[in-house]
Design an enzyme around this catalytic site. Structure first.
Site, PDB file in Angstrom:
ATOM      1  N   GLU A 103       0.823  -1.205   0.000  1.00 54.25           N
ATOM      2  CA  GLU A 103       0.000   0.000   0.000  1.00 54.25           C
ATOM      3  C   GLU A 103       0.860   1.259   0.000  1.00 54.25           C
ATOM      4  OE1 GLU A 103      -3.258  -1.123   3.228  1.00 54.25           O
ATOM      5  OE2 GLU A 103      -1.308  -2.094   3.516  1.00 54.25           O
TER       6      GLU A 103
ATOM      7  N   ASP B 101      -5.103   2.723  -0.517  1.00 57.25           N
ATOM      8  CA  ASP B 101      -3.990   3.389   0.140  1.00 57.25           C
ATOM      9  C   ASP B 101      -2.828   3.619  -0.809  1.00 57.25           C
ATOM     10  OD1 ASP B 101      -4.472   4.218   2.827  1.00 57.25           O
ATOM     11  OD2 ASP B 101      -4.634   2.127   3.426  1.00 57.25           O
TER      12      ASP B 101
END
Length: 548
Positions: free
Chosen positions: A410, A434
């Site tokens: 992420e 993310d």
């Protein structure tokens, strides 16, 4: 004929007559109360309690994500900060109705100013206020119209309590002037398979007007021609046929297998995911075990939930993400209070390594559940940014008896180091929400930078390719478990970039399965390259559509 643009949710298309949502309750008078403050406070307390109970009951009937959303609304109703604000206004002479109206409106305005995900919760809060005031007045809260025939519902935005229990035999599609892809209307529409276009702005639509709601192309067509209606009907029939077709393993038209997995937030959704064709679980979020507690749950209580999940997927792969706390999910016993920028602070694996006892308990519970069941358990750590963090998690998980362990990608650093990280980790799973946030330096909770938060952006696609390339070099699997995988065309692009599995909301499985079957691996690679060769998200999506 005219078109209104918005954000389509899913790939559906529907047409029918409009029915508009009734306006809310009349605002309460600001005239001083004729009752004592204690009498007003008691009336408000009873109305709030009744509203919370009603929302929880609706949640139990709806189940799934809808239950989570409605339980969160019930918690909003009983928020101590709001209660204090209401009491202050009552003590100043306001009626209970006016105190609720103004206190909730002030807090909703604060959420709107924050924008993004929190801004979209303002509509939820406004709905709670309407329901409390309706209880105070002894009248029914505003709700979905009932024109007596199937209709396209048009509203400013839908309250979760209404969306969760929509009669899908009557509601053909939903159009909202407000909201976005992370609004609860969008989340629940996606889960329930409702054709929806959100965030259209003022529509000017009137009751009984005929419209086509085309989610795949992000438009609402007003007063369509017979030819357009015939085309829409044909597309809807083709989609229904594809969804009703026998469930087969996810694959491209040349036979290249692409396992399609489910994202789940608790074990209750397992049976439906299997029914909709999930070949396993690509992301099981464990936060539900922790978020409502003042302390971490015991090993035994965690193990029970994990056993329930794994038993439902006997013989299938189940990827469990250990606790991902921090940022918008703070926990008093784990995360640091008062961080100036918690999204860049101690969250995910950083928080867990700082409180290793909590991580050890969770890994122990997972290992025990694995020993008692027949699923193929994979466990991954969130927010990995470095090789050191990867080695730390892998070593601890192995020590505690887990067989297959990996990492969430992420953070851009993890994507850039993927070839090295995947020498250590057994697998990687890309969390696109993310990854886009950190790649674009655009907080996904802020509406002011929402235009930068698209997984279609070539910068994000290039990082995804870097992770897939790292997987190929090390002969390690790389999946995507962000909701980007639920976009059928983007799913094709992801496969073209080298992703080996896709995980999504169960309701998206049929559309993604059908889209993959239209393309060979060579097609997918060509479509992905067309998206990579552009300079922005809209350009990438348009190029992919043209190439497909």
């Amino acid at each position: 004929m005219a078109e209104i643009s918005g954000t389509g949710i899913g790939q559906g298309i529907a047409h029918g007559p409009v029915a508009t949502m009734a306006a809310g309750l009349e605002p309460p008078s600001d005239a001083p109360s004729k009752r004592t403050p204690d009498e007003e406070k008691q009336a408000v307390a009873e109305a709030v309690s009744a509203t919370a109970a009603e929302l929880n009951a609706r949640g139990e009937r709806a189940g799934g994500s809808a239950q989570d959303v409605l339980e969160a609304q019930a918690m909003m109703a009983e928020d101590p900060t709001l209660e204090e604000s209401v009491h202050d206004k009552i003590d100043a002479g306001a009626t209970g109705e006016y105190a609720v109206h103004t206190a909730f409106a002030e807090f909703a305005e604060q959420l709107q100013e924050l924008g993004g995900y929190l801004g979209e919760r303002a509509a939820d809060l406004a709905d709670v206020a309407q329901r409390v005031i309706a209880h105070l007045r002894g009248v029914s809260a505003p709700g979905v119209p009932e024109p007596g025939h199937p209709f396209v519902l048009v509203a400013n935005d839908l309250a979760p309590a209404d969306t969760a229990l929509l009669d899908l035999d009557q509601v053909l599609a939903v159009v909202t002037t407000e909201g976005g892809p992370t609004s609860h209307t969008a989340i629940l529409a996606r889960e329930k398979g409702i054709v929806a276009v959100v965030g259209t702005g003022a529509t000017g639509l009137e009751d009984d007007q005929i419209v086509i709601v085309d989610a795949e192309n992000d438009v609402v067509i007003i007063d369509p021609s017979e030819e357009q209606i015939s085309e829409a009907t044909a597309r809807a029939d083709a989609r229904a046929a594809a969804q009703a077709a026998p469930i087969t393993p996810g694959a491209l038209s040349d036979g290249t297998l692409v396992p399609l997995l489910a994202n789940l937030g608790d074990p209750d959704g397992a049976a439906e995911a299997v029914e909709l064709g999930a070949e396993g679980v690509g992301l099981f979020r464990t936060e539900f075990l922790f978020l409502s507690n003042d302390e971490a749950p015991s090993v035994e209580s965690q193990k029970k939930s994990y056993v329930d999940l794994l038993a439902a997927f006997a013989g299938k792969k189940v990827v469990v993400r250990v606790l991902d706390a921090g940022a918008d999910k703070p926990l008093p016993f784990l995360t640091d209070e008062g961080e100036e920028n918690p999204a860049l602070g101690r969250r995910g694996i950083r928080a867990l390594s700082f409180h290793e006892d909590i991580l050890r308990d969770q890994l122990t519970a997972l290992a025990q559940a694995d020993a008692e069941t027949d699923a193929d358990l994979w466990v991954m750590a969130p927010m990995i940014a470095t090789i050191d963090e990867t080695e730390y998690f892998m070593n601890l998980a192995t020590e505690l008896g887990l067989k297959t362990t990996g990492v969430m990608v992420e953070v851009p650093s993890a994507a850039l180091l993927a070839d090295q990280i995947l020498k250590v980790a057994d697998f990687a799973s890309i969390g696109t929400n993310d990854l886009v946030q950190y790649t674009m330096a655009a907080d996904r909770l802020l509406g002011s930078v929402a235009h930068l938060q698209s997984p279609w952006h070539p910068a994000a696609l290039r990082l995804i390719k870097a992770v897939a390339d790292g997987g190929q070099v090390n002969d390690k699997p790389v999946g995507v478990c962000g909701e980007a995988a639920a976009d059928p065309l983007l799913a094709v692009v992801l496969v073209g970039l080298g992703v080996t599995t896709l995980s999504m909301s169960p309701s998206a499985l049929a559309d993604v399965r059908a889209e993959l079957l239209k393309h060979t691996l060579q097609d997918a690679q060509r479509i992905a390259q067309a998206a990579l060769d552009t300079g922005n998200a809209d350009g990438a999506k348009s190029a992919a559509r043209a190439a497909a």
